[in-house]
Design an enzyme around this catalytic site. Structure first.
Site, PDB file in Angstrom:
ATOM      1  N   GLY A 253       0.825  -1.200   0.000  1.00 50.15           N
ATOM      2  CA  GLY A 253       0.000   0.000   0.000  1.00 50.15           C
ATOM      3  C   GLY A 253       0.859   1.250   0.000  1.00 50.15           C
ATOM      4  N   SER A 254       0.318   2.316   0.521  1.00 50.55           N
ATOM      5  CA  SER A 254       1.025   3.593   0.540  1.00 50.55           C
ATOM      6  C   SER A 254       2.164   3.580   1.563  1.00 50.55           C
ATOM      7  CB  SER A 254       0.060   4.723   0.886  1.00 50.55           C
ATOM      8  OG  SER A 254      -0.379   4.603   2.234  1.00 50.55           O
ATOM      9  N   GLY A 258       2.338   1.918   5.264  1.00 50.32           N
ATOM     10  CA  GLY A 258       3.435   1.007   5.569  1.00 50.32           C
ATOM     11  C   GLY A 258       4.227   1.408   6.794  1.00 50.32           C
ATOM     12  N   GLU A 275       5.745  -3.476   0.886  1.00 51.72           N
ATOM     13  CA  GLU A 275       5.808  -3.085  -0.520  1.00 51.72           C
ATOM     14  C   GLU A 275       4.993  -1.800  -0.654  1.00 51.72           C
ATOM     15  OE1 GLU A 275       7.709  -4.323  -2.615  1.00 51.72           O
ATOM     16  OE2 GLU A 275       8.104  -6.407  -2.055  1.00 51.72           O
TER      17      GLU A 275
END
EC number: 1.2.1.3
Length: 525
Positions: A253-254, A258, A275
């Site tokens: 995600g963003s 994260g 990620e």
């Protein structure tokens, strides 16, 4: 370009797909692989397609009690699953891959309709799932360690890898099934069990996957709890991140999201696989094949309507070919087929929702205030076929790398065109001059330029390509990036190791008790 798709056949087609994949009008909040739970008395979320605004189905949202039940079930399943030989676990994954082949067309259409990516990309996402299953089957016979020579006589040293336990997977809307499969299939052959929290924007594809998995689990008389699903909002993700019963949390995600996950997992000394955002650039040198570069740029920039973590955000172009490439890009952008993702002629579908459209327009406004020049695109489409307000014209903006908006990732089809002069090291410095470090590319037929790009003073990204774009990674290589991208690696190569715990073993097969480093420690009888 206006849509030409006939809505009536589409409604029936989507209805048939939902029936084939087991999607009900209202779907339960969680699954433990064989059993479904959370049917009543919970908050319900309605899922509408960004393609036409029509309601697809609804889902119940899991409670904290539902989450706890799933984790406990997964813990019990782990006790059984970890004792199954790895090649036997691989056989289960092989069967999952075969089921996905059978359901590829239907699942690909649902991915496309629920998320908004064009059908070819939806089918490609399911193919990624099939490919990772194949990879994991081979991996199930290669979970190797290392043997080392001991300094002590008649001693043997080696390393081995053991299953971790419960692996939590938090997936994003833009790849609603593929990234989960990267984690789940590798974790499964490693002996772990998986609890999946899909994006609340695209939960129906996850429900469909659980129905497919259930067939395999039932046919092999396996216990519930190996593959689990919990549908919920950020609260469920927070519970998972803070849960000491979940030794590894993989989150996509963003960067903002994260950092929250990483902080929570790190505070309890767990493992996180992150990620996160990308701000990916393609360098186009004066020695590039411009036609090849053009194809890669357009797919990277407008594929998935710019909603990939590997989407091409920046083009760093040598001044000697800048005007030529700019002209070619504008001609292509002027004729991009924008429309319903299930229409075979469409190359650009909708953004996921109206907040994404708002972010798109806000970014364009701000970058122009900073001095950027909008060359083409940027409009919100309306009228017949575009009633949802989620369709936009992909934009190209002449900009400078230091602009605040260029430094940020906007999850939308905005391409920044940046000119460089001098040698390729100047371009590399521009490319590396952002906080993110996921994917990168150079187009050049000059060996000196491409090797500099791949050198240790070249691209600082986790992925660095030559004469192919930033988007569309194969599953055979480890996927992930550096800096604000999170540093995690998923999918191929040796990414499997993060799903296991590492153990060093020393065996003494002598009748002596020598100590390492020659230490003498004699005790008196």
């Amino acid at each position: 370009m206006k849509q030409t798709i006939d809505a009536a056949p589409l409604v029936k087609e989507v209805s048939d797909v939902l029936h084939q994949l087991g999607i009900k009008e209202v779907n339960p909040a969680y699954s433990t692989g064989l059993a479904w739970g959370g049917h009543e008395g919970r908050t319900t979320r309605t899922i509408n397609s960004p393609a036409d605004g029509n309601t697809i189905a609804s889902v119940n949202m899991a409670t904290a009690e539902d989450y706890d039940h799933v984790i406990k079930t997964a813990q019990e399943a782990f006790k059984v699953w970890r004792k199954v030989p790895a090649p036997k676990r691989g056989e289960i994954v092989r069967q999952i891959g075969e089921k996905l082949r059978q359901h590829k067309e239907d699942l690909g259409k649902l991915v496309s309709y629920e998320m908004g990516k064009i059908l070819q990309e939806g089918l490609g996402e399911v193919q990624e799932m099939i490919d990772i299953c194949d990879f994991a089957v081979g991996l199930s016979r290669q979970l190797h360690g290392y043997t080392m020579h001991s300094e002590r006589p008649q001693h043997r040293m080696y390393e081995q890898y053991h299953p971790l336990g419960v692996v939590g997977v938090i997936s994003a809307f833009n790849f609603p099934v593929a990234v989960w499969s990267w984690n789940a299939m590798l974790a499964a052959v490693c002996g772990d069990v998986v609890v999946w929290k899909p994006s609340e924007k695209t939960p129906l594809t996850a429900v469909a996957c659980q129905h497919i998995l259930r067939e395999v689990l039932a046919e092999n008389e396996l216990p519930e709890g190996i593959f689990n699903l919990v549908i919920g909002d950020a609260e469920i993700g927070s519970l998972m991140s803070h849960d000491t019963r979940v030794p590894l949390v993989s989150a996509t995600g963003s960067t903002r999201m994260g950092k929250k996950v990483g902080e929570a997992v790190g505070a309890r000394l767990g493992k996180s696989l992150l990620e996160l955002g990308g701000n990916n650039a393609i360098i186009v040198t004066e020695h590039a094949d411009l036609e090849m570069a053009l194809r890669a740029i357009v797919f990277g920039a407008v594929g998935t309507c710019g909603q990939r973590c590997t989407s091409t955000r920046r083009i760093i172009v040598n001044e000697n070919v800048y005007d030529q490439l700019k002209e070619r890009l504008q001609k292509v952008y002027a004729n991009l087929p924008i429309g319903h993702p299930l229409d075979s002629t469409t190359l650009v579908g909708p953004l996921i929702d109206k907040p994404a459209v708002d972010a798109f327009t806000a970014a364009l406004e701000k970058v122009q205030q900073e001095g950027g020049k909008l060359l083409i695109g940027g409009e919100i489409l309306n009228g017949e076929g575009y009633e949802t307000g989620t369709y936009v014209k992909p934009a190209i903006v002449e900009a400078e790398n230091h602009y605040e908006m260029v430094q940020e990732e906007t999850f939308a089809p905005i391409l920044y065109l940046i000119k460089y002069s001098g040698d390729v090291e100047n371009a590399i410095e521009l490319q590396n001059g952002v906080k993110q470090g996921l994917s990168s590319s150079i187009f050049s037929t000059n060996l000196l330029e491409t090797e500099a790009f791949l050198s240790h003073w070249g691209s600082d990204c986790g992925i660095a390509n030559v004469n192919i774009g930033t988007s569309g990674a194969e599953i055979g290589g480890a996927f992930g990036g550096e800096k604000d991208t999170g540093g995690g690696r998923e999918s191929g190569s040796d990414a499997w190791r993060i799903y296991m715990r590492r153990q060093t073993n020393t065996i003494n097969y002598s009748r002596e008790m020598p100590l390492a480093q020659g230490i003498k420690f004699d005790i008196m009888d």
